[in-house]
Design a protein around this motif. Structure first.
Motif, PDB file in Angstrom:
ATOM      1  N   ARG A  32       0.835  -1.195   0.000  1.00  0.00           N
ATOM      2  CA  ARG A  32       0.000   0.000   0.000  1.00  0.00           C
ATOM      3  C   ARG A  32       0.874   1.250   0.000  1.00  0.00           C
ATOM      4  O   ARG A  32       2.033   1.213   0.386  1.00  0.00           O
ATOM      5  CB  ARG A  32      -0.940  -0.022   1.204  1.00  0.00           C
ATOM      6  N   SER A  33       0.314   2.340  -0.479  1.00  0.00           N
ATOM      7  CA  SER A  33       1.003   3.629  -0.596  1.00  0.00           C
ATOM      8  C   SER A  33       2.137   3.580  -1.620  1.00  0.00           C
ATOM      9  O   SER A  33       3.118   4.317  -1.510  1.00  0.00           O
ATOM     10  CB  SER A  33       1.532   4.105   0.771  1.00  0.00           C
ATOM     11  N   GLN A  34       2.003   2.714  -2.616  1.00  0.00           N
ATOM     12  CA  GLN A  34       2.994   2.629  -3.691  1.00  0.00           C
ATOM     13  C   GLN A  34       2.381   2.920  -5.063  1.00  0.00           C
ATOM     14  O   GLN A  34       2.977   2.608  -6.081  1.00  0.00           O
ATOM     15  CB  GLN A  34       3.654   1.245  -3.681  1.00  0.00           C
ATOM     16  N   GLY A  35       1.176   3.484  -5.080  1.00  0.00           N
ATOM     17  CA  GLY A  35       0.555   3.890  -6.336  1.00  0.00           C
ATOM     18  C   GLY A  35      -0.352   2.868  -6.986  1.00  0.00           C
ATOM     19  O   GLY A  35      -0.931   3.142  -8.043  1.00  0.00           O
ATOM     20  N   ILE A  36      -0.509   1.703  -6.389  1.00  0.00           N
ATOM     21  CA  ILE A  36      -1.347   0.663  -7.002  1.00  0.00           C
ATOM     22  C   ILE A  36      -2.817   1.071  -6.978  1.00  0.00           C
ATOM     23  O   ILE A  36      -3.512   0.996  -7.997  1.00  0.00           O
ATOM     24  CB  ILE A  36      -1.125  -0.695  -6.295  1.00  0.00           C
ATOM     25  N   GLY A  37      -3.299   1.526  -5.832  1.00  0.00           N
ATOM     26  CA  GLY A  37      -4.689   1.979  -5.731  1.00  0.00           C
ATOM     27  C   GLY A  37      -4.963   3.149  -6.655  1.00  0.00           C
ATOM     28  O   GLY A  37      -5.998   3.206  -7.328  1.00  0.00           O
ATOM     29  N   THR A  38      -4.033   4.084  -6.712  1.00  0.00           N
ATOM     30  CA  THR A  38      -4.175   5.239  -7.599  1.00  0.00           C
ATOM     31  C   THR A  38      -4.275   4.792  -9.055  1.00  0.00           C
ATOM     32  O   THR A  38      -5.124   5.274  -9.807  1.00  0.00           O
ATOM     33  CB  THR A  38      -2.991   6.211  -7.415  1.00  0.00           C
ATOM     34  N   ALA A  39      -3.433   3.852  -9.455  1.00  0.00           N
ATOM     35  CA  ALA A  39      -3.457   3.361 -10.837  1.00  0.00           C
ATOM     36  C   ALA A  39      -4.788   2.681 -11.154  1.00  0.00           C
ATOM     37  O   ALA A  39      -5.334   2.860 -12.249  1.00  0.00           O
ATOM     38  CB  ALA A  39      -2.293   2.404 -11.073  1.00  0.00           C
ATOM     39  N   LEU A  40      -5.318   1.921 -10.214  1.00  0.00           N
ATOM     40  CA  LEU A  40      -6.616   1.270 -10.425  1.00  0.00           C
ATOM     41  C   LEU A  40      -7.726   2.311 -10.576  1.00  0.00           C
ATOM     42  O   LEU A  40      -8.573   2.205 -11.466  1.00  0.00           O
ATOM     43  CB  LEU A  40      -6.926   0.305  -9.278  1.00  0.00           C
ATOM     44  N   ILE A  41      -7.711   3.324  -9.724  1.00  0.00           N
ATOM     45  CA  ILE A  41      -8.729   4.375  -9.806  1.00  0.00           C
ATOM     46  C   ILE A  41      -8.610   5.126 -11.119  1.00  0.00           C
ATOM     47  O   ILE A  41      -9.620   5.411 -11.785  1.00  0.00           O
ATOM     48  CB  ILE A  41      -8.628   5.328  -8.597  1.00  0.00           C
ATOM     49  N   ARG A  42      -7.405   5.451 -11.527  1.00  0.00           N
ATOM     50  CA  ARG A  42      -7.206   6.165 -12.796  1.00  0.00           C
ATOM     51  C   ARG A  42      -7.731   5.347 -13.983  1.00  0.00           C
ATOM     52  O   ARG A  42      -8.317   5.888 -14.915  1.00  0.00           O
ATOM     53  CB  ARG A  42      -5.730   6.498 -13.008  1.00  0.00           C
ATOM     54  N   GLU A  43      -7.507   4.038 -13.951  1.00  0.00           N
ATOM     55  CA  GLU A  43      -8.021   3.184 -15.027  1.00  0.00           C
ATOM     56  C   GLU A  43      -9.555   3.152 -14.993  1.00  0.00           C
ATOM     57  O   GLU A  43     -10.199   3.203 -16.046  1.00  0.00           O
ATOM     58  CB  GLU A  43      -7.451   1.767 -14.922  1.00  0.00           C
TER      59      GLU A  43
END
Length: 164
Positions: free
Chosen positions: A87-98
């Motif tokens: 967590r806090s490595q951009g994975i959640g952000t990348a999923l949301i952006r997609e």
């Protein structure tokens, strides 16, 4: 890292690498909704291992108060990154952006997601990504544990929305 739509053969890998608190996971249900055209089940991969997932529910949030306030608003649901050390490595952000990209392709003007009121890290992430708090609601869901006992959960949440 890459993000792709879930495939039939991915469900077992998700169950192995992204466990759920119950005896069964919601991965199969999410994949089934995708096959029925009701959602898009996204999976984040790192070195062939699933490390995150979320579902875009095209019919929106199930909570009636959210549907009333935001009719036609797709919902990013079940966002998760596993193991927690990722967590806090951009994975959640990348999923949301997609998810946002897919919503834009469908000409959606807004997208939303729910966040538990006692999850300040997630709330801060969503605010940073441009989501604004809108509607408080109870997220009611259930699962069956390893002993076959059914559990019902009601999480106090707030629905957050973003204009696309």
């Amino acid at each position: 890292m890459r993000i792709s739509q879930c495939r039939e053969e991915d469900v077992e890998l998700l169950d192995t690498h992204m466990p759920f608190r119950g005896a069964t996971s919601h991965h199969r249900e999410r994949y089934t909704r995708q096959r029925e055209g009701l959602g898009t089940f996204l999976v984040a991969w790192r070195e062939g291992i699933p490390v995150g997932s979320c579902e875009v529910r095209w019919q929106g949030c199930a909570a009636p108060e959210v549907r009333a306030a935001h009719p036609g608003c797709p919902e990013v649901n079940g966002l998760g990154v596993w193991p927690e050390t990722l967590r806090s490595q951009g994975i959640g952000t990348a999923l949301i952006r997609e998810a946002e990209r897919l919503a834009c392709r469908r000409a959606c003007e807004v997208i939303g997601l729910g966040v538990e009121k006692n999850n300040p890290r997630a709330h801060a992430l969503y605010r940073r990504l441009g989501y604004l708090p809108s509607v408080p609601y109870l997220d009611c869901w259930g699962y069956e544990d390893g002993a076959g006992v059914a559990h019902r959960v009601a999480d106090a949440c707030v629905f957050m929305v973003k204009r696309l």
